[in-house]
Design a protein around this motif. Sequence first.
Motif, PDB file in Angstrom:
ATOM      1  N   PHE A 180      38.135  45.396  39.572  1.00  0.00           N
ATOM      2  CA  PHE A 180      38.486  44.138  38.895  1.00  0.00           C
ATOM      3  C   PHE A 180      38.175  44.508  37.514  1.00  0.00           C
ATOM      4  O   PHE A 180      39.014  43.700  36.560  1.00  0.00           O
ATOM      5  CB  PHE A 180      37.781  43.158  39.732  1.00  0.00           C
ATOM      6  CG  PHE A 180      36.260  42.975  39.385  1.00  0.00           C
ATOM      7  CD1 PHE A 180      35.848  41.963  38.253  1.00  0.00           C
ATOM      8  CD2 PHE A 180      35.208  43.749  40.138  1.00  0.00           C
ATOM      9  CE1 PHE A 180      34.444  42.050  38.041  1.00  0.00           C
ATOM     10  CE2 PHE A 180      33.866  43.709  39.645  1.00  0.00           C
ATOM     11  CZ  PHE A 180      33.434  42.720  38.717  1.00  0.00           C
ATOM     12  N   VAL A 181      37.258  45.091  37.033  1.00  0.00           N
ATOM     13  CA  VAL A 181      36.970  45.204  35.588  1.00  0.00           C
ATOM     14  C   VAL A 181      37.965  46.102  35.140  1.00  0.00           C
ATOM     15  O   VAL A 181      38.531  45.597  33.849  1.00  0.00           O
ATOM     16  CB  VAL A 181      35.506  46.079  35.432  1.00  0.00           C
ATOM     17  CG1 VAL A 181      35.298  46.285  34.005  1.00  0.00           C
ATOM     18  CG2 VAL A 181      34.285  45.117  36.050  1.00  0.00           C
ATOM     19  N   ILE A 182      38.311  47.434  35.771  1.00  0.00           N
ATOM     20  CA  ILE A 182      39.440  48.138  35.191  1.00  0.00           C
ATOM     21  C   ILE A 182      40.763  47.203  34.975  1.00  0.00           C
ATOM     22  O   ILE A 182      41.568  47.253  34.035  1.00  0.00           O
ATOM     23  CB  ILE A 182      39.700  49.386  35.821  1.00  0.00           C
ATOM     24  CG1 ILE A 182      38.438  50.417  35.907  1.00  0.00           C
ATOM     25  CG2 ILE A 182      40.969  50.103  35.764  1.00  0.00           C
ATOM     26  CD1 ILE A 182      38.572  51.180  37.072  1.00  0.00           C
ATOM     27  N   ASN A 183      41.067  46.401  35.964  1.00  0.00           N
ATOM     28  CA  ASN A 183      42.342  45.591  35.910  1.00  0.00           C
ATOM     29  C   ASN A 183      42.226  44.570  34.627  1.00  0.00           C
ATOM     30  O   ASN A 183      43.339  44.296  34.039  1.00  0.00           O
ATOM     31  CB  ASN A 183      42.587  44.957  37.291  1.00  0.00           C
ATOM     32  CG  ASN A 183      43.099  45.671  38.263  1.00  0.00           C
ATOM     33  OD1 ASN A 183      43.557  47.002  38.270  1.00  0.00           O
ATOM     34  ND2 ASN A 183      42.809  45.263  39.695  1.00  0.00           N
ATOM     35  N   MET A 184      41.009  43.873  34.566  1.00  0.00           N
ATOM     36  CA  MET A 184      40.948  42.922  33.630  1.00  0.00           C
ATOM     37  C   MET A 184      40.779  43.413  32.103  1.00  0.00           C
ATOM     38  O   MET A 184      41.681  43.039  31.368  1.00  0.00           O
ATOM     39  CB  MET A 184      39.541  42.131  33.613  1.00  0.00           C
ATOM     40  CG  MET A 184      39.302  41.220  32.713  1.00  0.00           C
ATOM     41  SD  MET A 184      37.759  40.152  33.107  1.00  0.00           S
ATOM     42  CE  MET A 184      36.482  41.347  33.074  1.00  0.00           C
ATOM     43  N   ILE A 185      40.557  44.605  32.026  1.00  0.00           N
ATOM     44  CA  ILE A 185      40.341  45.389  30.707  1.00  0.00           C
ATOM     45  C   ILE A 185      41.889  45.723  30.448  1.00  0.00           C
ATOM     46  O   ILE A 185      42.534  45.449  29.392  1.00  0.00           O
ATOM     47  CB  ILE A 185      39.442  46.652  30.639  1.00  0.00           C
ATOM     48  CG1 ILE A 185      37.968  46.058  30.543  1.00  0.00           C
ATOM     49  CG2 ILE A 185      39.798  47.590  29.577  1.00  0.00           C
ATOM     50  CD1 ILE A 185      37.014  47.000  30.890  1.00  0.00           C
TER      51      ILE A 185
END
Length: 141
Positions: free
Chosen positions: A111-116
């Motif tokens: 989810f952090v990778i997707n957000m970034i």
Amino acid sequence: MSTNDQILPLIGFGNAIRRIDKLRQASIAAHLVISVYVGAGWTITSRPFLYVYLLILPGIILQWLLNFGSSIVNNFENLARTGCWDDDGNVYQGAFLQLLLSEVGLVLPNFVINMIACILMFVLWVAAMWRMILIVPVPSG
């Protein structure tokens, strides 16, 4: 172990070292080409190229989000390898950015990778839009 296994390159993912075949190498190369296009496309000074970039970038984001963090390139690799569009047994499916970040020492949840990635692509889209607006077309005649 066959002779083909001996010449295939190794790649580390998670706790395992895996061999990658020609199909996976082509998939990684396609991901790298797309990444370079997304990362550097906004720097081109051609209005038509920027227009195409502005149309394609939201499509890339949309297919990635609708495909639950997996690229369509992974889907075509799965289709060629197993005959199925989605292969839950493929540990590389949807893991290109995780693999790339783990190579530089960053281990982040999906989810952090997707957000970034979405924020970065939005910033690049805005930069391309402003760049296209600021290019003054040469009058013909």
